[in-house]
Design an enzyme around this catalytic site. Sequence first.
Site, PDB file in Angstrom:
ATOM      1  CD  GLU A  91      99.348 -29.112 -42.888  1.00  0.00           C
ATOM      2  OE1 GLU A  91      99.018 -27.959 -43.557  1.00  0.00           O
ATOM      3  OE2 GLU A  91      99.262 -28.887 -41.984  1.00  0.00           O
ATOM      4  CB  CYS A 104     101.280 -39.049 -41.709  1.00  0.00           C
ATOM      5  SG  CYS A 104     101.395 -38.290 -40.462  1.00  0.00           S
ATOM      6  CB  CYS A 111      97.137 -31.056 -31.103  1.00  0.00           C
ATOM      7  SG  CYS A 111      97.441 -32.405 -29.839  1.00  0.00           S
ATOM      8  CB  CYS A 115     104.049 -31.044 -27.715  1.00  0.00           C
ATOM      9  SG  CYS A 115     103.179 -32.262 -27.083  1.00  0.00           S
ATOM     10  CB  CYS A 118     104.107 -30.456 -31.754  1.00  0.00           C
ATOM     11  SG  CYS A 118     102.822 -30.654 -32.844  1.00  0.00           S
ATOM     12  CB  CYS A 338     107.479 -35.136 -37.242  1.00  0.00           C
ATOM     13  SG  CYS A 338     107.711 -36.774 -37.553  1.00  0.00           S
TER      14      CYS A 338
HETATM   15  N1  SAH Z   1      99.851 -37.088 -30.922  1.00  0.00           N
HETATM   16  C1  SAH Z   1     100.212 -38.045 -31.115  1.00  0.00           C
HETATM   17  C2  SAH Z   1     100.701 -37.869 -32.327  1.00  0.00           C
HETATM   18  C3  SAH Z   1     100.871 -37.014 -33.926  1.00  0.00           C
HETATM   19  S1  SAH Z   1     103.017 -36.358 -33.580  1.00  0.00           S
HETATM   20  C4  SAH Z   1     101.736 -37.970 -30.900  1.00  0.00           C
HETATM   21  O1  SAH Z   1     102.565 -37.443 -29.638  1.00  0.00           O
HETATM   22  O2  SAH Z   1     102.289 -38.867 -30.760  1.00  0.00           O
HETATM   23  C5  SAH Z   1     103.518 -37.744 -34.609  1.00  0.00           C
HETATM   24  C6  SAH Z   1     105.140 -36.835 -33.787  1.00  0.00           C
HETATM   25  O3  SAH Z   1     105.501 -36.296 -34.699  1.00  0.00           O
HETATM   26  C7  SAH Z   1     105.468 -37.499 -32.414  1.00  0.00           C
HETATM   27  O4  SAH Z   1     106.427 -38.428 -32.022  1.00  0.00           O
HETATM   28  C8  SAH Z   1     105.729 -36.221 -32.106  1.00  0.00           C
HETATM   29  O5  SAH Z   1     106.342 -36.262 -31.246  1.00  0.00           O
HETATM   30  C9  SAH Z   1     106.875 -35.712 -33.579  1.00  0.00           C
HETATM   31  N2  SAH Z   1     106.135 -34.294 -33.841  1.00  0.00           N
HETATM   32  C10 SAH Z   1     106.078 -33.340 -33.555  1.00  0.00           C
HETATM   33  N3  SAH Z   1     106.492 -31.919 -33.326  1.00  0.00           N
HETATM   34  C11 SAH Z   1     108.266 -32.404 -33.736  1.00  0.00           C
HETATM   35  C12 SAH Z   1     109.281 -32.147 -34.354  1.00  0.00           C
HETATM   36  N4  SAH Z   1     108.888 -30.798 -34.260  1.00  0.00           N
HETATM   37  N5  SAH Z   1     110.103 -32.430 -34.991  1.00  0.00           N
HETATM   38  C13 SAH Z   1     110.264 -33.831 -35.166  1.00  0.00           C
HETATM   39  N6  SAH Z   1     108.655 -34.506 -34.219  1.00  0.00           N
HETATM   40  C14 SAH Z   1     107.879 -34.242 -33.942  1.00  0.00           C
END
Ligand code: SAH
Length: 359
Positions: A91, A104, A111, A115, A118, A338
């Site tokens: 996406e 974006c 991934c 996390c 996420c 995000c």
């Molecule tokens: N792997 C990279 C880039 C992808 S995530 C990283 O970790 O930075 C891009 C941003 O979205 C990151 O700051 C991530 O922590 C945030 N993000 C992921 N899941 C989220 C959620 N459920 N709500 C808000 N931000 C989120």
Amino acid sequence: MKQSFYDLSYSDLEAVASENDLSPSVPAVLFNWHYKKKEINRCRNKISKSSSAFFDAHFDFSLPEIDTVYQSNKDRTVKFLFKLKDQYKVETVLIPFNNKYSICLSSQVGCAMNCSFCFTGEQGLKRNLATNEIIGQFLQAWRWLATNRPGEERILNIVFMGQGEPLHNFDAVKKACEIFLSQYGTSIGTQKITISTAGYIPGLKRWSQEIPGVNLALSLHSPYTEKRNELIPLNKKYPLAEVVSYIDQIPLQKKQFITYEYILIKGFNDTADDANKLGKMLAGKSAYINLIPFNEFPGSRYTCPDAAAIENFKAVLDTYKIPTLIRGTKGDDVLAACGQLNSNQQIRKQSLNPAEIIP
Ligand code: SAH
């Protein structure tokens, strides 16, 4: 199988031209045609018949197909689901500001970081994207805008904040950046590209040495080891203190700063104590904090604090004189915000085991 044209940096293309006795003007003509003009059709009249035949024979000019387009009803956010040649999907999101957009981009299918907050992480890592699949997201989104919102095809910022950990797919991301930066093509400035990372130190080292002007964002999310371990398992391997001290010794360019992203999760990392600890950690650095209210997704275990708690958190950070922005949520009605990207719905193949792929 033919090599994708969109995997070639400008210097790669120069090498192809010279090794094959093509006219030295070919690289500039093709970059201009495909990246500046963003033409879909093959370039025929500006290069010789023999050069054209050479590219027909050896290179593939196709791009990832747009499978589905989701347009937000609340704002002008657009989310694209792309279908790749092996049927995997990723996406990409166009985020509006005024009549321009940030894009974006995704860097991996799924991934490996896993996390806990996420949605993408739930997919596991399927594979890295190739440079052409990264560049392709940009070119296809641009063309979609040109066709569907004519006059609005202005994508001014590129953020690697889609699916995947960009520093864990460094080679392909670096080459994509080189193509975006090329003055013969899209000519996007280094400061207009941001790579976001969970703190993958091997990739950080390469970023600082190989594409130093490109902006960096670190997903911080908690200054406390235990909490950050829960949020970002990678923290056990590359602890925040090591990541931050590594970043601290990187010479930044004039006006360059590091963005620290901090997801606010209700009852987990949103207290004045968390904010003070964060403020003390970042005070005095060339830092910019992006507060991201947690975006919920189907099955998510966390929730978002209320507006007052978010403002209070920011007020504490303000006392440390660190510029802080509360990132407004856009596109959440189409799961484009995000952490809401997940293209797993249609395809279930075995994920790679993170333990085996993180050196
Ligand atoms: N792997 C990279 C880039 C992808 S995530 C990283 O970790 O930075 C891009 C941003 O979205 C990151 O700051 C991530 O922590 C945030 N993000 C992921 N899941 C989220 C959620 N459920 N709500 C808000 N931000 C989120």
